[in-house]
Design an enzyme around this catalytic site. Structure first.
Site, PDB file in Angstrom:
ATOM      1  N   GLY A  47       0.826  -1.438   0.126  1.00 55.00           N
ATOM      2  CA  GLY A  47      -0.086  -0.112   0.072  1.00 55.00           C
ATOM      3  C   GLY A  47       0.901   1.324   0.127  1.00 55.00           C
ATOM      4  N   PHE A  63      -0.377   6.216   5.054  1.00 55.30           N
ATOM      5  CA  PHE A  63      -0.019   5.440   6.225  1.00 55.30           C
ATOM      6  C   PHE A  63       1.225   4.320   5.539  1.00 55.30           C
ATOM      7  CE2 PHE A  63      -0.626   2.779   9.978  1.00 55.30           C
ATOM      8  CZ  PHE A  63      -0.192   4.021  11.042  1.00 55.30           C
ATOM      9  N   GLY A  64       1.040   3.989   4.501  1.00 53.61           N
ATOM     10  CA  GLY A  64       1.964   3.081   4.200  1.00 53.61           C
ATOM     11  C   GLY A  64       3.472   3.725   3.870  1.00 53.61           C
ATOM     12  N   LYS A 103     -13.188   4.998  16.561  1.00 48.37           N
ATOM     13  CA  LYS A 103     -12.930   6.349  16.791  1.00 48.37           C
ATOM     14  C   LYS A 103     -13.078   7.107  15.560  1.00 48.37           C
ATOM     15  CE  LYS A 103      -8.996   5.979  14.321  1.00 48.37           C
ATOM     16  NZ  LYS A 103      -8.217   6.976  13.187  1.00 48.37           N
ATOM     17  N   GLU A 133     -12.300   6.722   6.564  1.00 49.63           N
ATOM     18  CA  GLU A 133     -12.703   5.242   6.829  1.00 49.63           C
ATOM     19  C   GLU A 133     -13.860   5.380   7.643  1.00 49.63           C
ATOM     20  OE1 GLU A 133      -9.994   6.746   7.366  1.00 49.63           O
ATOM     21  OE2 GLU A 133      -8.033   5.459   6.762  1.00 49.63           O
ATOM     22  N   GLY A 159      -0.370   4.250   0.005  1.00 50.49           N
ATOM     23  CA  GLY A 159      -0.998   5.462   0.698  1.00 50.49           C
ATOM     24  C   GLY A 159      -0.158   6.230   1.678  1.00 50.49           C
TER      25      GLY A 159
END
Length: 433
Positions: A96, A100-101, A278, A368, A98
């Protein structure tokens, strides 16, 4: 004769001390990937491995002839009181490309670990390999030179020591099925994805086991961790959960430095619940801000949302300490109040009067919480006991109604403020609530 006895006595004493040294201090080193697979697909990686092997041969203790295999780990003996560096090179593959990757790849590279990101487009791989930047994701951030990128899973997955999964939950199943044949059966997978899959109502632990097998060791990273701040080297604390606590500790040691600190836990369910709920609470916080309701309202809303997270976690066997920790309340605070939160921004625009279609058409970022919200309500109905679940989880149910067009943000807030009078807290000893 007396000198000979002294020599024998000294030799025996030295042997006894060596034996005590070997059996009293232990360090766990993960060695699931065979040495025969430690060959890099990139020329600069091969040179790196040669340098690392030469350095480790001169600085590290040799691998003992007798090792105890336990839970996928070799129990290796060392004199040092702290965990020494692994005796063999470590390689990381990140699935991934993105935000965070990129962030987790940067963390690995800062630790001197050769890291390869598996991306979908060749132009993205070329940009990362040549310019050390992603063309669309955080394009102003320089990616460490030790990070490489490829579109070919066979070049980075088969010989990886650890694999990091950073694909959004709703796209994970299809993605994992497409690369499963390249991942060895014993390679551990660390997931940084959070949420509930809408089609199966499963967490990432369920998706991973269904696509990559139940025997593989898995770990899950969560906590208040905005990708941009991680890449910028801002101090960050996260938690790694795994049913195999030795794997969690190995990964925590591997990733942690003075800017990125990892804690560990066995409570996978608690970490997964916190990471999913969250984002929904952040949508509510954004709506509250968009409506201009002030700090009092937002603080109360987030606090009550954390109460619903705790209630859900306890009903599913999660630990209260996990919900109150980094992956629960900690991540909720960051997502609800942080200016970089995609979910808070999405909720804010809804509170300002924009429609779902307008917001989705104007952004490429994935919030998300939008998909997770509706799936979470279905999950609660299927897995939690009790009458009038909407009264036990009014915020979670209310946000889902707003996203489905059944309520406006203003009507949703009015409904929450007019709920029946109840005690603030519930008895946490009753996990069936």
């Amino acid at each position: 004769m007396r000198d000979l006895l002294c020599i024998i006595r000294s030799f025996c004493l030295l042997s006894a001390l060596n034996f005590v040294r070997d059996v009293t201090t232990f360090s766990f080193i993960h060695t699931t990937s065979p040495l025969s697979r430690r060959t890099s697909s990139f020329p600069h990686d091969s040179r790196f491995w040669q340098q690392q092997q030469q350095q480790q041969q001169s600085t590290c203790s040799p691998r003992p002839s007798s090792s105890c295999y336990r839970g996928g780990y070799y129990l290796q003996l060392f004199m040092a009181s702290t965990t020494p560096p692994p005796p063999y090179p470590v390689r990381i593959a990140v699935m991934g490309g993105g935000n965070f990757g990129l962030a987790l790849a940067s963390v690995c590279a800062r630790k001197g670990i050769p890291t390869t990101i598996l991306v979908r487009k060749q132009e993205i791989a070329d940009s990362i390999n040549t310019n050390h930047t992603h063309p669309t994701k955080m394009s102003d951030i320089t990616i460490p030179a030790r990070v490489r990128a490829t579109i070919h899973p066979e070049q980075c997955l088969p010989d990886a020591t650890y694999i990091i999964h950073a694909v959004p939950v709703q796209y994970s199943r299809e993605y994992l099925q497409s690369v499963a044949e390249y991942i060895p059966a014993t390679t551990p997978v660390l997931s940084g994805s959070k949420g509930i899959e809408t089609s199966s109502l499963g967490f990432m632990a369920d998706v991973l086991k269904e696509t990559l097998g139940v025997e593989r060791p898995y770990a899950f990273l969560s906590g208040p961790s905005f990708a941009r701040e991680i890449c910028q080297g801002v101090a960050t604390a996260v938690v790694i959960a795994s049913e195999d606590i030795l794997l969690a500790r190995d990964l925590a040691f591997l990733l942690s430095d003075d800017r990125f600190r990892c804690f560990t836990t066995r409570d996978v369910m608690g970490v997964e619940i916190g990471g999913a709920v969250k984002n929904v609470i952040a949508l509510a916080a954004g709506m509250c801000e968009g409506l201009g309701l002030g700090t009092n309202a937002m603080s109360g809303l987030v606090t009550r949302g954390c109460g619903e997270m705790r209630r859900l976690g306890l009903s599913l066997g999660a630990l209260p300490s996990t919900i109150a920790g980094l992956s629960g309340v900690g991540d909720t605070f960051g997502t609800c109040f942080g200016p970089l939160s995609r979910n808070r921004k999405f909720g804010y625009r809804l509170g300002k009067g924009e429609t779902m279609e307008e917001i989705l058409a104007s952004t490429t970022e994935v919030a998300e919480g939008v998909d997770t919200s509706v799936a979470l309500v279905s999950f609660i109905k299927n897995n939690c006991r009790g009458y009038r679940l909407d009264l036990k989880y009014p915020i979670l149910f209310g946000i889902a109604d707003i996203l489905q067009g059944n309520l406006t943000p203003a009507d949703g807030l009015k409904g929450i403020m007019n709920l029946p009078f109840v005690m603030e807290n519930f008895d946490e000893r009753d996990y069936s609530i």
